[in-house]
Enzyme design. Structure first.
Site, PDB file in Angstrom:
ATOM      1  N   ASP A  25      12.606 -72.317  -4.678  1.00  0.00           N
ATOM      2  CA  ASP A  25      13.559 -71.702  -3.760  1.00  0.00           C
ATOM      3  C   ASP A  25      14.574 -70.917  -4.591  1.00  0.00           C
ATOM      4  O   ASP A  25      15.430 -71.501  -5.261  1.00  0.00           O
ATOM      5  CB  ASP A  25      14.251 -72.785  -2.937  1.00  0.00           C
ATOM      6  CG  ASP A  25      15.296 -72.221  -1.985  1.00  0.00           C
ATOM      7  OD1 ASP A  25      15.397 -70.977  -1.881  1.00  0.00           O
ATOM      8  OD2 ASP A  25      16.017 -73.022  -1.358  1.00  0.00           O
ATOM      9  N   TYR A  40      22.980 -56.006   1.769  1.00  0.00           N
ATOM     10  CA  TYR A  40      21.746 -56.034   0.975  1.00  0.00           C
ATOM     11  C   TYR A  40      21.916 -55.209  -0.298  1.00  0.00           C
ATOM     12  O   TYR A  40      21.629 -55.678  -1.411  1.00  0.00           O
ATOM     13  CB  TYR A  40      20.581 -55.495   1.800  1.00  0.00           C
ATOM     14  CG  TYR A  40      19.343 -55.191   0.996  1.00  0.00           C
ATOM     15  CD1 TYR A  40      18.594 -56.211   0.415  1.00  0.00           C
ATOM     16  CD2 TYR A  40      18.924 -53.869   0.800  1.00  0.00           C
ATOM     17  CE1 TYR A  40      17.458 -55.922  -0.345  1.00  0.00           C
ATOM     18  CE2 TYR A  40      17.791 -53.580   0.057  1.00  0.00           C
ATOM     19  CZ  TYR A  40      17.073 -54.602  -0.520  1.00  0.00           C
ATOM     20  OH  TYR A  40      15.950 -54.314  -1.271  1.00  0.00           O
TER      21      TYR A  40
END
Length: 297
Positions: free
Chosen positions: A36, A125
């Site tokens: 992760d 982003y």
């Protein structure tokens, strides 16, 4: 044998890298199930476990609109994880190859962006990807950062696949026509990456290797609407006519398709630095689109 660790194996670029890098050494590919990237301790443990000679990181948080409300997650994956990789690369002497985006620019420039141009991301982003770049550069690690644009491939989700699906469902489409860039095949990104890493592995002196930021995009340019037209026309030429209903693709302004995250109006990236430094030629976007559509269809 050179040990190469690749993240994001399920992604468009990651999938292609498994093919292109296989000739250079032992490729260890990991995805979300194995690590992760939002967990910096898991990232550090992964690098300790495999001790790679080359770290290749195409994995990213790419949900551009969702990032506006998931800022912490976007920065964890796009900024903190690359920083951890860079720290590990400094410690071991490994090469870190990282992928970034045209979204680090504001999109206001009239011509193609150079690597030396000022950045100014307008979305979370883009801000998170720029933070990742800056963390890597500040670390002192041996690194290559490839900024790409409008990525598409036969594997994974992308604009070309979306247009094919919509063209099969609707008789007319509306697509933004005032944003410009170069659709870039994931296979091209992977092949260029392999070529550059190969040059690094065969360099007489890695200390003198030309590390840094490079733009990696296909030759040519278009806008989203004309790109959609090309996708549908090429698909029809390849024999998909019976499946495609769309007979009209209407150009609209960005204001006609509002989204949570602003997009750069200009995503054109100059690739002169990449081509001149490494002696590589980049194919025209229409040619690589045709090859990818053949695989899709």
């Amino acid at each position: 044998m050179t040990r190469i660790l690749v993240t994001g194996k399920q992604g468009q670029v990651g999938f292609e890298l498994l093919r292109s890098l296989s000739v250079l050494g032992e490729v260890i590919a990991v995805g979300r199930d194995e690590c992760d990237l939002a967990d910096e301790h898991a990232v550090a443990a992964l690098l300790d476990k495999y001790a790679p000679d080359v770290i290749v990181n195409p994995a990213a948080y790419t949900a551009v609109d969702r990032a506006e409300t998931e800022r912490e997650m976007a920065f964890a994956i796009n900024a903190t994880a690359p920083a951890v990789m860079a720290a590990a690369a400094v410690k071991s002497g490994a090469l870190l190859v990282h992928f970034s985006t045209d979204y680090v620019y504001d999109g206001d420039k009239a011509g193609a962006y150079l690597e030396s141009d000022d950045t100014g991301p307008r979305s979370v982003y883009g801000q998170s990807k720029l933070a990742g770049e800056q963390a890597i550069a500040a670390s002192g690690a041996r690194h290559l950062i490839f900024r790409t644009s409008w990525v598409f491939g036969a594997h994974g989700n992308n604009f070309a696949k979306t247009m094919l699906r919509l063209a099969g469902e609707r008789e007319s489409l509306k697509v933004v026509a005032d944003q410009f860039g170069a659709p870039t095949a994931a296979s091209v990104i992977a092949d260029v990456t392999a070529q550059v890493i190969g040059q690094y592995l065969h360099a007489k002196s890695t200390d003198a290797f030309p590390y840094g930021i490079y733009h990696l995009a296909a030759a040519g340019e278009t806008n989203w609407r004309d790109y959609a037209v090309e996708v549908v026309d090429q698909a029809r030429a390849l024999g998909a006519a019976l499946k495609l209903k769309a007979s009209d693709i209407e150009p609209i302004p960005t204001s006609g398709y509002p989204l949570p995250a602003p997009r750069p109006a200009n995503s054109r990236l100059s690739t002169d630095k990449l081509r001149d430094t490494f002696g590589l030629a980049l194919p025209e976007w229409r040619d690589t689109l045709q090859r990818t559509l053949q695989l899709m269809l």
